[in-house]
Motif scaffolding. Sequence first.
Motif, PDB file in Angstrom:
ATOM      1  N   TYR A  11       0.866  -1.173   0.000  1.00  0.00           N
ATOM      2  CA  TYR A  11       0.000   0.000   0.000  1.00  0.00           C
ATOM      3  C   TYR A  11       0.906   1.228   0.000  1.00  0.00           C
ATOM      4  N   VAL A  12       0.619   2.193  -0.870  1.00  0.00           N
ATOM      5  CA  VAL A  12       1.453   3.387  -0.988  1.00  0.00           C
ATOM      6  C   VAL A  12       0.569   4.630  -0.943  1.00  0.00           C
ATOM      7  N   LEU A  13       1.004   5.609  -0.157  1.00  0.00           N
ATOM      8  CA  LEU A  13       0.380   6.934  -0.161  1.00  0.00           C
ATOM      9  C   LEU A  13       1.487   7.938  -0.423  1.00  0.00           C
ATOM     10  N   GLU A  14       1.310   8.736  -1.469  1.00  0.00           N
ATOM     11  CA  GLU A  14       2.314   9.740  -1.837  1.00  0.00           C
ATOM     12  C   GLU A  14       1.719  11.133  -1.729  1.00  0.00           C
ATOM     13  N   SER A  15       2.506  12.034  -1.188  1.00  0.00           N
ATOM     14  CA  SER A  15       2.172  13.450  -1.229  1.00  0.00           C
ATOM     15  C   SER A  15       3.329  14.138  -1.952  1.00  0.00           C
ATOM     16  N   SER A  16       3.264  15.437  -2.073  1.00  0.00           N
ATOM     17  CA  SER A  16       4.323  16.143  -2.798  1.00  0.00           C
ATOM     18  C   SER A  16       5.685  16.030  -2.114  1.00  0.00           C
ATOM     19  N   ASP A  17       5.693  15.863  -0.786  1.00  0.00           N
ATOM     20  CA  ASP A  17       6.974  15.834  -0.080  1.00  0.00           C
ATOM     21  C   ASP A  17       7.155  14.653   0.882  1.00  0.00           C
ATOM     22  N   ASN A  18       6.244  13.671   0.801  1.00  0.00           N
ATOM     23  CA  ASN A  18       6.352  12.541   1.716  1.00  0.00           C
ATOM     24  C   ASN A  18       5.773  11.292   1.061  1.00  0.00           C
ATOM     25  N   ILE A  19       6.119  10.147   1.625  1.00  0.00           N
ATOM     26  CA  ILE A  19       5.602   8.882   1.105  1.00  0.00           C
ATOM     27  C   ILE A  19       5.493   7.868   2.248  1.00  0.00           C
ATOM     28  N   PHE A  20       4.411   7.114   2.210  1.00  0.00           N
ATOM     29  CA  PHE A  20       4.138   6.027   3.143  1.00  0.00           C
ATOM     30  C   PHE A  20       4.071   4.760   2.307  1.00  0.00           C
ATOM     31  N   ALA A  21       4.792   3.732   2.708  1.00  0.00           N
ATOM     32  CA  ALA A  21       4.775   2.465   1.983  1.00  0.00           C
ATOM     33  C   ALA A  21       4.667   1.337   2.990  1.00  0.00           C
ATOM     34  N   TYR A  22       3.760   0.420   2.718  1.00  0.00           N
ATOM     35  CA  TYR A  22       3.521  -0.680   3.637  1.00  0.00           C
ATOM     36  C   TYR A  22       3.406  -1.984   2.855  1.00  0.00           C
ATOM     37  N   PRO A  23       4.516  -2.739   2.767  1.00  0.00           N
ATOM     38  CA  PRO A  23       4.460  -4.031   2.076  1.00  0.00           C
ATOM     39  C   PRO A  23       3.922  -5.118   3.003  1.00  0.00           C
ATOM     40  N   PHE A  24       3.143  -6.057   2.439  1.00  0.00           N
ATOM     41  CA  PHE A  24       2.562  -7.121   3.257  1.00  0.00           C
ATOM     42  C   PHE A  24       2.100  -8.269   2.371  1.00  0.00           C
ATOM     43  N   ILE A  25       1.738  -9.355   3.027  1.00  0.00           N
ATOM     44  CA  ILE A  25       1.151 -10.508   2.363  1.00  0.00           C
ATOM     45  C   ILE A  25      -0.336 -10.529   2.697  1.00  0.00           C
ATOM     46  N   LEU A  26      -1.163 -10.550   1.669  1.00  0.00           N
ATOM     47  CA  LEU A  26      -2.609 -10.633   1.820  1.00  0.00           C
ATOM     48  C   LEU A  26      -3.005 -12.096   1.629  1.00  0.00           C
ATOM     49  N   SER A  27      -3.685 -12.674   2.625  1.00  0.00           N
ATOM     50  CA  SER A  27      -4.091 -14.080   2.550  1.00  0.00           C
ATOM     51  C   SER A  27      -5.577 -14.222   2.857  1.00  0.00           C
ATOM     52  N   GLN A  28      -6.206 -15.118   2.126  1.00  0.00           N
ATOM     53  CA  GLN A  28      -7.621 -15.385   2.360  1.00  0.00           C
ATOM     54  C   GLN A  28      -7.769 -16.204   3.636  1.00  0.00           C
ATOM     55  N   VAL A  29      -8.716 -15.802   4.468  1.00  0.00           N
ATOM     56  CA  VAL A  29      -9.020 -16.550   5.687  1.00  0.00           C
ATOM     57  C   VAL A  29      -9.812 -17.788   5.250  1.00  0.00           C
ATOM     58  N   PRO A  30      -9.424 -18.980   5.726  1.00  0.00           N
ATOM     59  CA  PRO A  30     -10.140 -20.198   5.330  1.00  0.00           C
ATOM     60  C   PRO A  30     -11.637 -20.099   5.590  1.00  0.00           C
ATOM     61  N   ARG A  31     -12.402 -20.589   4.659  1.00  0.00           N
ATOM     62  CA  ARG A  31     -13.863 -20.519   4.699  1.00  0.00           C
ATOM     63  C   ARG A  31     -14.439 -21.104   5.997  1.00  0.00           C
ATOM     64  N   LYS A  32     -13.793 -22.121   6.553  1.00  0.00           N
ATOM     65  CA  LYS A  32     -14.323 -22.757   7.772  1.00  0.00           C
ATOM     66  C   LYS A  32     -14.361 -21.796   8.961  1.00  0.00           C
ATOM     67  N   PHE A  33     -13.573 -20.706   8.898  1.00  0.00           N
ATOM     68  CA  PHE A  33     -13.571 -19.717   9.977  1.00  0.00           C
ATOM     69  C   PHE A  33     -14.527 -18.558   9.709  1.00  0.00           C
ATOM     70  N   CYS A  34     -15.064 -18.490   8.502  1.00  0.00           N
ATOM     71  CA  CYS A  34     -15.880 -17.341   8.110  1.00  0.00           C
ATOM     72  C   CYS A  34     -17.360 -17.646   7.977  1.00  0.00           C
ATOM     73  N   GLY A  35     -17.701 -18.890   7.765  1.00  0.00           N
ATOM     74  CA  GLY A  35     -19.095 -19.213   7.496  1.00  0.00           C
ATOM     75  C   GLY A  35     -19.443 -18.845   6.060  1.00  0.00           C
ATOM     76  N   ASP A  36     -20.717 -18.774   5.781  1.00  0.00           N
ATOM     77  CA  ASP A  36     -21.172 -18.441   4.431  1.00  0.00           C
ATOM     78  C   ASP A  36     -21.156 -16.930   4.234  1.00  0.00           C
ATOM     79  N   GLY A  37     -21.102 -16.525   2.988  1.00  0.00           N
ATOM     80  CA  GLY A  37     -21.171 -15.100   2.688  1.00  0.00           C
ATOM     81  C   GLY A  37     -19.861 -14.552   2.187  1.00  0.00           C
ATOM     82  N   ASP A  38     -19.465 -13.424   2.750  1.00  0.00           N
ATOM     83  CA  ASP A  38     -18.284 -12.709   2.271  1.00  0.00           C
ATOM     84  C   ASP A  38     -16.995 -13.506   2.449  1.00  0.00           C
ATOM     85  N   THR A  39     -16.009 -13.128   1.662  1.00  0.00           N
ATOM     86  CA  THR A  39     -14.658 -13.653   1.803  1.00  0.00           C
ATOM     87  C   THR A  39     -13.866 -12.642   2.612  1.00  0.00           C
ATOM     88  N   PHE A  40     -13.095 -13.132   3.582  1.00  0.00           N
ATOM     89  CA  PHE A  40     -12.312 -12.259   4.435  1.00  0.00           C
ATOM     90  C   PHE A  40     -10.824 -12.553   4.254  1.00  0.00           C
TER      91      PHE A  40
END
Length: 172
Positions: A48-77
């Motif tokens: 995730y990156v946010l840039e302004s004219s004189d500053n920058i925020f950067a946050y690297p990470f791993i995005l993983s799907q939460v297994p369906r058995k922990f979420c129930g039916d409906g949305d994916t988390f």
Amino acid sequence: MNSYILNATETVKWMSVLENFNRLDCSFLPEYHLAYCSGNKSSKALMYVLESSDNIFAYPFILSQVPRKFCGDGDTFYDISSVYGYSGPLIKRHDKEFYKLAWSRFDKWALENNIICEFTRFSFYLNNSVNAHPETNVTYNRSIAVSYFNLTKDEHKKIIGPKTRNMIAKGL
């Protein structure tokens, strides 16, 4: 102000963001992030990156799907975590207002993308836990051993504690 998400497969763009920061280690590299998530087909290496004219925020990470058995039916988390090797968020210039804005925008993105939890290993090299989300509870987990390979064997022995020297001697 411009915010966006980079995939680690966009190595040139990822590296151009990292060039804004003076001191980094290999834990921030796109290749490292890709290798870290290669064993899990439902994960993605992102920044995730946010840039302004004189500053920058950067946050690297791993995005993983939460297994369906922990979420129930409906949305994916999803959950996010840093790579093992300690990365975490980066801010070029720690300005209080920019810091708040960066995390506010990140929170909005996380909410819109069903992110339900986060685990960050902060870089001991950068001491970037100061860049943690304002509501983050940073806790001590363990000591980290650092080796300086430019020292002689005797110099190295002098900087390690007696218990560690004893354990090394027993291991040999």
